[in-house]
Design an enzyme around this catalytic site. Sequence first.
Site, PDB file in Angstrom:
ATOM      1  N   ASP A 178       0.877  -1.161   0.000  1.00 51.86           N
ATOM      2  CA  ASP A 178       0.000   0.000   0.000  1.00 51.86           C
ATOM      3  C   ASP A 178       0.925   1.224   0.000  1.00 51.86           C
ATOM      4  OD1 ASP A 178      -2.332   1.647   0.467  1.00 51.86           O
ATOM      5  OD2 ASP A 178      -1.578   1.851   2.514  1.00 51.86           O
TER       6      ASP A 178
ATOM      7  N   ASP B  56      -0.077   4.997   0.838  1.00 53.21           N
ATOM      8  CA  ASP B  56      -0.297   5.986   1.905  1.00 53.21           C
ATOM      9  C   ASP B  56      -0.223   5.331   3.280  1.00 53.21           C
ATOM     10  OD1 ASP B  56      -0.950   8.399   0.345  1.00 53.21           O
ATOM     11  OD2 ASP B  56      -2.675   7.248  -0.338  1.00 53.21           O
TER      12      ASP B  56
HETATM   13  C1  BG6 Z   1      -5.661   5.805   0.038  1.00 48.59           C
HETATM   14  C2  BG6 Z   1      -5.695   6.614   1.302  1.00 48.59           C
HETATM   15  O1  BG6 Z   1      -4.383   5.297  -0.166  1.00 48.59           O
HETATM   16  O2  BG6 Z   1      -6.022   6.606  -1.075  1.00 48.59           O
HETATM   17  C3  BG6 Z   1      -7.069   7.243   1.479  1.00 48.59           C
HETATM   18  O3  BG6 Z   1      -5.426   5.771   2.410  1.00 48.59           O
HETATM   19  C4  BG6 Z   1      -7.416   8.065   0.247  1.00 48.59           C
HETATM   20  O4  BG6 Z   1      -7.063   8.046   2.624  1.00 48.59           O
HETATM   21  C5  BG6 Z   1      -7.326   7.183  -1.004  1.00 48.59           C
HETATM   22  O5  BG6 Z   1      -8.725   8.594   0.342  1.00 48.59           O
HETATM   23  C6  BG6 Z   1      -7.577   7.966  -2.286  1.00 48.59           C
HETATM   24  O6  BG6 Z   1      -6.546   8.889  -2.428  1.00 48.59           O
HETATM   25  P1  BG6 Z   1      -6.519  10.079  -3.470  1.00 48.59           P
HETATM   26  O7  BG6 Z   1      -5.091  10.540  -3.446  1.00 48.59           O
HETATM   27  O8  BG6 Z   1      -6.907   9.492  -4.804  1.00 48.59           O
HETATM   28  O9  BG6 Z   1      -7.493  11.089  -3.010  1.00 48.59           O
HETATM   29 MG    MG Z   2      -2.700   3.182   3.492  1.00 51.15          MG
END
Ligand code: BG6
Ligand code: MG
Length: 216
Positions: free
Chosen positions: A10, A12
Amino acid sequence: MSLPKACIFDLDGVIVDTVPAHYIAWKAIADELDIPFNEENNEQLKGVSRTESMRRILAMGGMEKSDAEITTFTDRKNAIYVDIISKMTRDDILPGVLDFLEMLKANNIAVAVGSSSKNTPTILKAVGLDQAFATIVDGNQVTHSKPDPEVFLKGADRMGFAPTECVVLEDAISGVEAALNGNFKCIGVGEPDVLGKAHKVVPNLKNVDIEIFSDL
Ligand code: BG6
Ligand code: MG
């Protein structure tokens, strides 16, 4: 000990420290709507798509909005978020990640990214890891958000491995569930209280060595 053929990371909260930036940006939107929102509430948004996150925030406030209004809010959230992440550098890679990647490489274990984030390419480039993975599956390439396993299944498939040959690394409840739903082994990165469903949980990837794969 049997080693996995691949690890699917993953992004984030596992590779990069973006969780505070997501929180700050969602908090701004929740405040605007007068919806109480704290870090505990934010835990429920980890791993899920931008639109689903917005729906969950609205549900927390007992509110409903049209799809068009939801898009307006998510666009605004993303603008705040992108402004923060555009300043990211290699220093924002989480502790232990680079050594862990080196260790996997030395043991011939392939590495991939499986993230719900549509900002994945921008972030990986900013921290200098855009060339570090065999394949990158992100929020632009999937239809179903975690806890659906689509993002990890796609990654495994692209590398030519079965889910049972891959280990997923996740910091989110939805992500651990996605891994389990796809029949992957899962290492949770964070709090055992939150990620207890994972096969193992480590606080971070600092000093995590090959032994992590024993008894998975
Ligand atoms: C995930 C995060 O990796 O990505 C979430 O943990 C986030 O918090 C999701 O909402 C979507 O991310 P983005 O960058 O497309 O808004
Ligand atoms: Mg994550």
